[in-house]
Design an enzyme around this catalytic site. Structure first.
Site, short mmCIF file in Angstrom:
data_model
loop_
_atom_site.label_atom_id
_atom_site.label_comp_id
_atom_site.label_asym_id
_atom_site.label_seq_id
_atom_site.Cartn_x
_atom_site.Cartn_y
_atom_site.Cartn_z
N ASP A 75 -11.27 -8.79 7.17
CA ASP A 75 -12.64 -8.66 6.67
C ASP A 75 -13.33 -10.02 6.60
O ASP A 75 -14.52 -10.15 6.90
CB ASP A 75 -12.65 -8.00 5.29
CG ASP A 75 -12.66 -6.48 5.38
OD1 ASP A 75 -12.52 -5.96 6.51
OD2 ASP A 75 -12.79 -5.82 4.35
N LYS A 130 3.49 -15.67 3.08
CA LYS A 130 3.53 -16.46 1.84
C LYS A 130 4.99 -16.71 1.51
O LYS A 130 5.49 -16.39 0.43
CB LYS A 130 2.81 -15.71 0.71
CG LYS A 130 2.50 -16.56 -0.52
CD LYS A 130 1.53 -17.69 -0.23
CE LYS A 130 1.23 -18.47 -1.52
NZ LYS A 130 0.50 -19.73 -1.24
N ASP A 153 -3.05 -18.41 2.38
CA ASP A 153 -4.18 -19.13 1.79
C ASP A 153 -4.71 -20.20 2.73
O ASP A 153 -5.92 -20.44 2.81
CB ASP A 153 -3.81 -19.72 0.43
CG ASP A 153 -2.42 -20.36 0.40
OD1 ASP A 153 -1.65 -20.20 1.36
OD2 ASP A 153 -2.10 -21.01 -0.61
N ASP A 203 -5.48 -6.92 5.62
CA ASP A 203 -6.67 -6.24 5.12
C ASP A 203 -7.72 -7.25 4.69
O ASP A 203 -8.91 -7.15 5.03
CB ASP A 203 -6.27 -5.33 3.95
CG ASP A 203 -7.37 -4.35 3.56
OD1 ASP A 203 -8.46 -4.40 4.15
OD2 ASP A 203 -7.13 -3.53 2.65
N TYR A 241 0.82 -1.21 0.00
CA TYR A 241 0.00 0.00 0.00
C TYR A 241 0.85 1.27 0.00
O TYR A 241 0.40 2.32 -0.43
CB TYR A 241 -0.93 0.02 1.22
CG TYR A 241 -2.06 -0.98 1.17
CD1 TYR A 241 -2.24 -1.82 0.08
CD2 TYR A 241 -2.95 -1.10 2.23
CE1 TYR A 241 -3.25 -2.74 0.03
CE2 TYR A 241 -3.98 -2.03 2.20
CZ TYR A 241 -4.13 -2.86 1.10
OH TYR A 241 -5.14 -3.77 1.07
#
Length: 351
Positions: A249, A189, A221, A245, A142
């Protein structure tokens, strides 16, 4: 205790839910003999309309000189639907995090006994869930270099982390785990990404300083899958900005409504406390928005000041309201739906 709190209502339903958190906080202050000085300031689309900037210098000065920030929501459809907009409400949030040094987003996910059957997941999968994500907030993709080349046909976003950024977030994660179930999961990851390998080796090097904490390392994942299979197996999870992020959620709906989950963004000096839901512009002014997440964010704010009984009092009255059906339309399930302000009034009167 005398508290100076910056009050950033923001956009959409932000002002409505913030009003209820103020009612409840004032009731707590009266009950426990505290004094709260609320310091309103503009941010988001409201600030753009007023001064052309989503996080004005005046707002920053108010936030930086306060003990904490209580924040509503930002965002407006006219910016979402305009890809060419040069100034956006969300830029104010990123700027605020950076300028206030808010590098750790604390996102709890827990269940409410009276709402277990409202979750999209089966009761037996979620019962007992009480986990916390710590998401790194000021680094990663970001904030990395981004742009276009090849006459706009190719786009790039760089993900960059320093070891120091990982260490300060992981330190908060280890410390939080020590106060809870002493389990920490580092989400990465590392089989693909070099930044994830830096995360993993940095956390591994810190394990010796927290010998009581059981540390696990899982790919993002796999965590996304396990969150819907057995979320109650997790305690504290730490991860980078983008992964956090997305995963927070996903986790937020476990409780039954995004309108129930609070959050905090912490740095070295000041904390910002906000509901996880967005500005929900379709509901603006309709008195239907669920204020519980903002009220519970205020509970986190009190607890961050070391005022545990005050936070507990808020959590208790929220649980009572939920069990008695004093809820907005998102949780009414065919029963009576109370207005946003009615729920706030009931909570404040019953503190």
């Amino acid at each position: 205790m005398k508290l100076n709190i910056a009050l950033l209502a923001g956009d959409g339903i932000g002002p409505e839910v913030i009003d209820q958190a103020v009612k409840v906080s004032d009731a707590i202050a009266k009950k426990f003999n505290h004094e709260i000085n609320w310091r309103p300031a503009l941010t988001g689309a409201a600030a753009i309309d007023a001064v052309g900037e989503p996080y004005p210098d005046e707002t920053h000065e108010i936030c930086a000189s306060s003990d904490a920030v209580l924040f509503g929501a930002i965002g407006h459809p006219r910016f979402d639907n305009d890809p060419s907009a040069k100034v956006r409400p969300e830029q104010g949030l990123l700027k605020m995090r950076k300028k206030l040094g808010l590098f750790a987003n604390v996102r709890p996910t827990f269940t409410f006994p009276s709402l277990l059957d409202k979750s999209p997941l089966k009761r037996e999968r979620i019962e007992g869930t009480d986990l916390v994500f710590l998401r790194e907030l000021t680094g990663g993709i970001y904030f990395g270099e981004k742009g276009r080349r090849d006459e706009g046909e190719t786009a790039f976003d760089n993900c960059v982390y320093t070891r120091a950024e990982v260490q300060r977030l992981a330190k908060k994660g280890f410390e939080l785990a020590m106060t809870r179930g002493k389990k920490l999961c580092c989400v990465d990851k590392a089989n693909v990404l070099e930044t994830s390998r830096l995360w993993r080796e940095t956390v591994q090097a810190m394990e010796k300083d927290y010998p009581e904490v059981e540390v696990a390392y899982e790919f993002v994942d796999a965590v996304a899958m396990r969150l819907v299979q057995w979320p109650n197996s997790y305690d504290v999870l730490i991860t980078e900005n983008l992964f956090g992020d997305i995963l927070t959620d996903e986790a937020s709906v476990i409780s039954g409504s995004m309108g129930l989950m609070p959050s905090a963004s912490l740095g070295s000096d000041i904390g910002l406390f906000e509901p996880i839901h967005g500005s929900y512009p379709q509901a603006t002014g309709l008195n239907i928005a669920n204020p519980m997440a903002t009220v519970l964010s205020a509970a986190m704010m009190f607890e961050n000041f070391g005022l545990q009984e005050e936070g507990k009092a808020i959590r208790n009255v929220v649980n009572i309201a939920l069990s008695k059906g004093i809820v907005t339309e998102d949780l009414a399930d065919g029963g009576k739906a109370y207005g946003t302000s009615e729920v706030g009034d009931w909570l404040a009167e019953n503190i």
